[in-house]
Write a protein that holds these residues in place. Structure first.
Motif, PDB file in Angstrom:
ATOM      1  N   ASP A 189       0.897  -1.235  -0.048  1.00  0.00           N
ATOM      2  CA  ASP A 189      -0.017   0.064   0.042  1.00  0.00           C
ATOM      3  C   ASP A 189       1.064   1.030   0.053  1.00  0.00           C
ATOM      4  O   ASP A 189       0.700   2.337  -0.886  1.00  0.00           O
ATOM      5  N   SER A 190       1.971   1.197   0.795  1.00  0.00           N
ATOM      6  CA  SER A 190       2.836   2.349   1.066  1.00  0.00           C
ATOM      7  C   SER A 190       3.482   2.564  -0.319  1.00  0.00           C
ATOM      8  O   SER A 190       3.740   3.737  -0.895  1.00  0.00           O
ATOM      9  N   GLN A 191       3.924   1.416  -0.925  1.00  0.00           N
ATOM     10  CA  GLN A 191       4.536   1.522  -2.092  1.00  0.00           C
ATOM     11  C   GLN A 191       3.757   2.410  -3.240  1.00  0.00           C
ATOM     12  O   GLN A 191       4.312   3.162  -4.146  1.00  0.00           O
ATOM     13  N   ARG A 192       2.549   1.558  -3.119  1.00  0.00           N
ATOM     14  CA  ARG A 192       1.495   2.028  -4.266  1.00  0.00           C
ATOM     15  C   ARG A 192       1.300   3.560  -4.103  1.00  0.00           C
ATOM     16  O   ARG A 192       1.167   4.235  -4.975  1.00  0.00           O
ATOM     17  N   ARG A 193       1.267   4.071  -2.962  1.00  0.00           N
ATOM     18  CA  ARG A 193       1.132   5.536  -2.793  1.00  0.00           C
ATOM     19  C   ARG A 193       2.368   6.367  -3.083  1.00  0.00           C
ATOM     20  O   ARG A 193       2.158   7.547  -3.747  1.00  0.00           O
ATOM     21  N   HIS A 194       3.444   5.801  -2.742  1.00  0.00           N
ATOM     22  CA  HIS A 194       4.550   6.631  -3.403  1.00  0.00           C
ATOM     23  C   HIS A 194       4.766   6.482  -4.769  1.00  0.00           C
ATOM     24  O   HIS A 194       4.974   7.769  -5.290  1.00  0.00           O
ATOM     25  N   MET A 195       3.970   5.513  -5.552  1.00  0.00           N
ATOM     26  CA  MET A 195       4.235   5.732  -6.975  1.00  0.00           C
ATOM     27  C   MET A 195       3.302   6.444  -7.480  1.00  0.00           C
ATOM     28  O   MET A 195       3.595   7.241  -8.417  1.00  0.00           O
ATOM     29  N   VAL A 196       1.992   6.648  -6.948  1.00  0.00           N
ATOM     30  CA  VAL A 196       1.094   7.463  -7.419  1.00  0.00           C
ATOM     31  C   VAL A 196       1.808   9.100  -7.333  1.00  0.00           C
ATOM     32  O   VAL A 196       1.576  10.052  -8.176  1.00  0.00           O
ATOM     33  N   GLN A 197       2.161   9.242  -6.197  1.00  0.00           N
ATOM     34  CA  GLN A 197       2.989  10.703  -6.026  1.00  0.00           C
ATOM     35  C   GLN A 197       3.931  10.888  -6.900  1.00  0.00           C
ATOM     36  O   GLN A 197       3.853  11.960  -7.423  1.00  0.00           O
ATOM     37  N   LYS A 198       4.778   9.791  -7.164  1.00  0.00           N
ATOM     38  CA  LYS A 198       5.985  10.208  -8.270  1.00  0.00           C
ATOM     39  C   LYS A 198       5.223  10.432  -9.627  1.00  0.00           C
ATOM     40  O   LYS A 198       5.560  11.125 -10.521  1.00  0.00           O
ATOM     41  N   GLU A 199       4.388   9.628  -9.881  1.00  0.00           N
ATOM     42  CA  GLU A 199       3.431   9.930 -11.100  1.00  0.00           C
ATOM     43  C   GLU A 199       2.908  11.290 -11.336  1.00  0.00           C
ATOM     44  O   GLU A 199       3.293  11.761 -12.380  1.00  0.00           O
ATOM     45  N   SER A 200       2.516  11.696 -10.298  1.00  0.00           N
ATOM     46  CA  SER A 200       1.724  13.082 -10.343  1.00  0.00           C
ATOM     47  C   SER A 200       2.941  13.970 -10.423  1.00  0.00           C
ATOM     48  O   SER A 200       2.818  15.004 -11.416  1.00  0.00           O
ATOM     49  N   ILE A 201       4.029  13.900  -9.628  1.00  0.00           N
ATOM     50  CA  ILE A 201       5.372  14.624 -10.039  1.00  0.00           C
ATOM     51  C   ILE A 201       5.678  14.827 -11.468  1.00  0.00           C
ATOM     52  O   ILE A 201       5.929  15.940 -12.104  1.00  0.00           O
ATOM     53  N   LEU A 202       5.836  13.682 -12.112  1.00  0.00           N
ATOM     54  CA  LEU A 202       6.412  13.563 -13.260  1.00  0.00           C
ATOM     55  C   LEU A 202       5.339  14.057 -14.320  1.00  0.00           C
ATOM     56  O   LEU A 202       5.694  14.832 -15.228  1.00  0.00           O
ATOM     57  N   GLN A 203       3.990  13.883 -14.100  1.00  0.00           N
ATOM     58  CA  GLN A 203       2.856  14.403 -14.911  1.00  0.00           C
ATOM     59  C   GLN A 203       3.158  16.152 -14.985  1.00  0.00           C
ATOM     60  O   GLN A 203       3.142  16.579 -16.137  1.00  0.00           O
ATOM     61  N   ASN A 204       3.509  16.712 -13.733  1.00  0.00           N
ATOM     62  CA  ASN A 204       3.640  18.048 -13.502  1.00  0.00           C
ATOM     63  C   ASN A 204       4.717  18.295 -14.584  1.00  0.00           C
ATOM     64  O   ASN A 204       4.638  19.541 -15.310  1.00  0.00           O
ATOM     65  N   GLU A 205       5.852  17.654 -14.451  1.00  0.00           N
ATOM     66  CA  GLU A 205       7.058  17.846 -15.274  1.00  0.00           C
ATOM     67  C   GLU A 205       6.950  17.923 -16.592  1.00  0.00           C
ATOM     68  O   GLU A 205       7.291  18.893 -17.218  1.00  0.00           O
ATOM     69  N   ILE A 206       6.036  16.964 -17.059  1.00  0.00           N
ATOM     70  CA  ILE A 206       5.700  16.859 -18.499  1.00  0.00           C
ATOM     71  C   ILE A 206       4.935  17.986 -19.109  1.00  0.00           C
ATOM     72  O   ILE A 206       5.246  18.655 -20.226  1.00  0.00           O
ATOM     73  N   GLU A 207       3.874  18.426 -18.234  1.00  0.00           N
ATOM     74  CA  GLU A 207       3.154  19.733 -18.468  1.00  0.00           C
ATOM     75  C   GLU A 207       4.177  20.727 -18.630  1.00  0.00           C
ATOM     76  O   GLU A 207       3.819  21.575 -19.472  1.00  0.00           O
ATOM     77  N   GLU A 208       4.824  21.008 -17.747  1.00  0.00           N
ATOM     78  CA  GLU A 208       5.934  22.011 -17.849  1.00  0.00           C
ATOM     79  C   GLU A 208       6.631  22.224 -18.883  1.00  0.00           C
ATOM     80  O   GLU A 208       6.813  23.295 -19.596  1.00  0.00           O
ATOM     81  N   LEU A 209       7.223  20.885 -19.363  1.00  0.00           N
ATOM     82  CA  LEU A 209       7.936  20.723 -20.320  1.00  0.00           C
ATOM     83  C   LEU A 209       7.148  21.301 -21.863  1.00  0.00           C
ATOM     84  O   LEU A 209       7.597  21.805 -22.591  1.00  0.00           O
ATOM     85  N   LYS A 210       5.877  20.790 -21.851  1.00  0.00           N
ATOM     86  CA  LYS A 210       5.056  21.166 -23.208  1.00  0.00           C
ATOM     87  C   LYS A 210       4.918  22.675 -23.105  1.00  0.00           C
ATOM     88  O   LYS A 210       5.222  23.263 -24.087  1.00  0.00           O
ATOM     89  N   VAL A 211       4.803  23.119 -21.898  1.00  0.00           N
ATOM     90  CA  VAL A 211       4.730  24.547 -21.985  1.00  0.00           C
ATOM     91  C   VAL A 211       5.924  25.302 -22.669  1.00  0.00           C
ATOM     92  O   VAL A 211       5.839  26.274 -23.269  1.00  0.00           O
ATOM     93  N   ASN A 212       6.944  25.009 -22.156  1.00  0.00           N
ATOM     94  CA  ASN A 212       8.092  25.362 -22.658  1.00  0.00           C
ATOM     95  C   ASN A 212       8.399  25.188 -23.801  1.00  0.00           C
ATOM     96  O   ASN A 212       8.891  26.249 -24.688  1.00  0.00           O
ATOM     97  N   MET A 213       8.100  23.836 -24.646  1.00  0.00           N
ATOM     98  CA  MET A 213       8.069  23.866 -25.862  1.00  0.00           C
ATOM     99  C   MET A 213       7.486  24.816 -26.730  1.00  0.00           C
ATOM    100  O   MET A 213       7.819  25.348 -27.614  1.00  0.00           O
ATOM    101  N   ILE A 214       6.156  24.949 -26.275  1.00  0.00           N
ATOM    102  CA  ILE A 214       5.254  25.765 -27.114  1.00  0.00           C
ATOM    103  C   ILE A 214       5.866  27.236 -26.808  1.00  0.00           C
ATOM    104  O   ILE A 214       5.724  27.862 -28.024  1.00  0.00           O
ATOM    105  N   LEU A 215       6.527  27.610 -25.875  1.00  0.00           N
ATOM    106  CA  LEU A 215       7.065  28.940 -25.980  1.00  0.00           C
ATOM    107  C   LEU A 215       8.147  29.105 -26.854  1.00  0.00           C
ATOM    108  O   LEU A 215       8.475  29.887 -27.417  1.00  0.00           O
ATOM    109  N   LEU A 216       9.059  28.061 -26.849  1.00  0.00           N
ATOM    110  CA  LEU A 216      10.158  28.134 -27.801  1.00  0.00           C
ATOM    111  C   LEU A 216       9.763  28.039 -29.209  1.00  0.00           C
ATOM    112  O   LEU A 216      10.402  28.833 -29.962  1.00  0.00           O
ATOM    113  N   PHE A 217       8.813  27.293 -29.481  1.00  0.00           N
ATOM    114  CA  PHE A 217       8.370  27.082 -31.193  1.00  0.00           C
ATOM    115  C   PHE A 217       7.457  28.271 -31.553  1.00  0.00           C
ATOM    116  O   PHE A 217       7.118  28.085 -32.573  1.00  0.00           O
ATOM    117  N   SER A 218       7.024  29.058 -30.575  1.00  0.00           N
ATOM    118  CA  SER A 218       6.150  29.982 -31.108  1.00  0.00           C
ATOM    119  C   SER A 218       6.597  31.333 -31.363  1.00  0.00           C
ATOM    120  O   SER A 218       7.658  31.601 -31.197  1.00  0.00           O
TER     121      SER A 218
END
Ligand SMILES: [Zn+2]
Ligand SMILES: [Zn+2]
Ligand SMILES: [Zn+2]
Ligand SMILES: [Zn+2]
Ligand SMILES: [Zn+2]
Length: 218
Positions: A189-218
């Motif tokens: 259970d605690s491992q699962r919770r840990h993974m979920v946390q990691k996943e959401s962090i990664l998700q946020n980072e991807i979103e951030e990258l996307k924004v940066n890309m858009i800024l770069l190429f616009s």
């Protein structure tokens, strides 16, 4: 109460006798008039009196003192028989060491050491008694591991005994398995919770990258 004068070997000075019980002083105290008494005797006397039983002089518990040293020495040196003489003990020793002897005297009666047994026996015969004592315990002769008290009158049943033992082991096992399962689950259970946390962090980072890309190429 003092020591019975009959137990003493040789002459005992009159001054070493208790004025109340007329026996040899036990645990002596002395009044200002110099009369001496066993502690128990004079304390008992002073409950209803306030004077010396010998000469009627006023006394009070607070005035009682230890015996003069020379008298105490004379008292300690007196030789007497062990209190178990009538049972066969032939020990004669000084008053000073009689207590120590009597505590260890082979002829002293002591209670049987088995719980529940009310037999009183001379110390020297204890071993003989212990071998036949109704309250002695021994292992089941059939090897089931059960300790049988000889005093138990019910027929001992090995199979029933073993079954109970087995049931006990079984429930203990179940308990342990349950515990292990719980622990495993909570760890997962605690491992699962840990993974979920990691996943959401990664998700946020991807979103951030996307924004940066858009800024770069616009
Ligand atoms: Zn006395
Ligand atoms: Zn007196
Ligand atoms: Zn003795
Ligand atoms: Zn016994
Ligand atoms: Zn058995």
């Amino acid at each position: 109460m003092g020591y019975d004068i009959e137990r003493f070997v040789g002459y005992v000075n009159e001054g070493l006798l208790c004025s109340i019980c007329r026996d040899v002083l036990e645990d002596p105290l002395q009044a200002p008039c110099e009369h001496a008494f066993c502690t128990a005797c004079i304390h008992g006397w002073l409950v209803h009196h306030s004077n010396c039983p010998e000469d009627r002089q006023m006394i009070d518990v607070s005035l009682l003192r230890p015996l003069y040293r020379y008298m105490k020495n004379d008292l300690n040196r007196l030789q007497l028989h062990c209190k178990n003489r009538e049972y066969g003990c032939e020990m004669v020793c000084s008053l000073e060491s009689i207590d120590r002897h009597e505590r260890e005297c082979e002829y002293s009666r002591i209670p049987c050491s088995n719980a529940g047994c009310t037999v009183q026996i001379e110390r020297r015969n204890l071993d003989v008694h212990l071998a036949v004592c109704e309250y002695r315990s021994r292992e089941c002769p059939n090897g089931c591991g059960y300790t049988i008290l000889s005093a138990e009158d019910t027929q001992h049943n090995c199979v029933a005994e073993l079954r109970t033992e087995l049931e006990l082991l079984r429930s203990e096992m179940i308990c342990r398995v349950e515990e292990a399962k719980h622990e495993m689950e909570s760890r997962l259970d605690s491992q699962r919770r840990h993974m979920v946390q990691k996943e959401s962090i990664l998700q946020n980072e991807i979103e951030e990258l996307k924004v940066n890309m858009i800024l770069l190429f616009s």
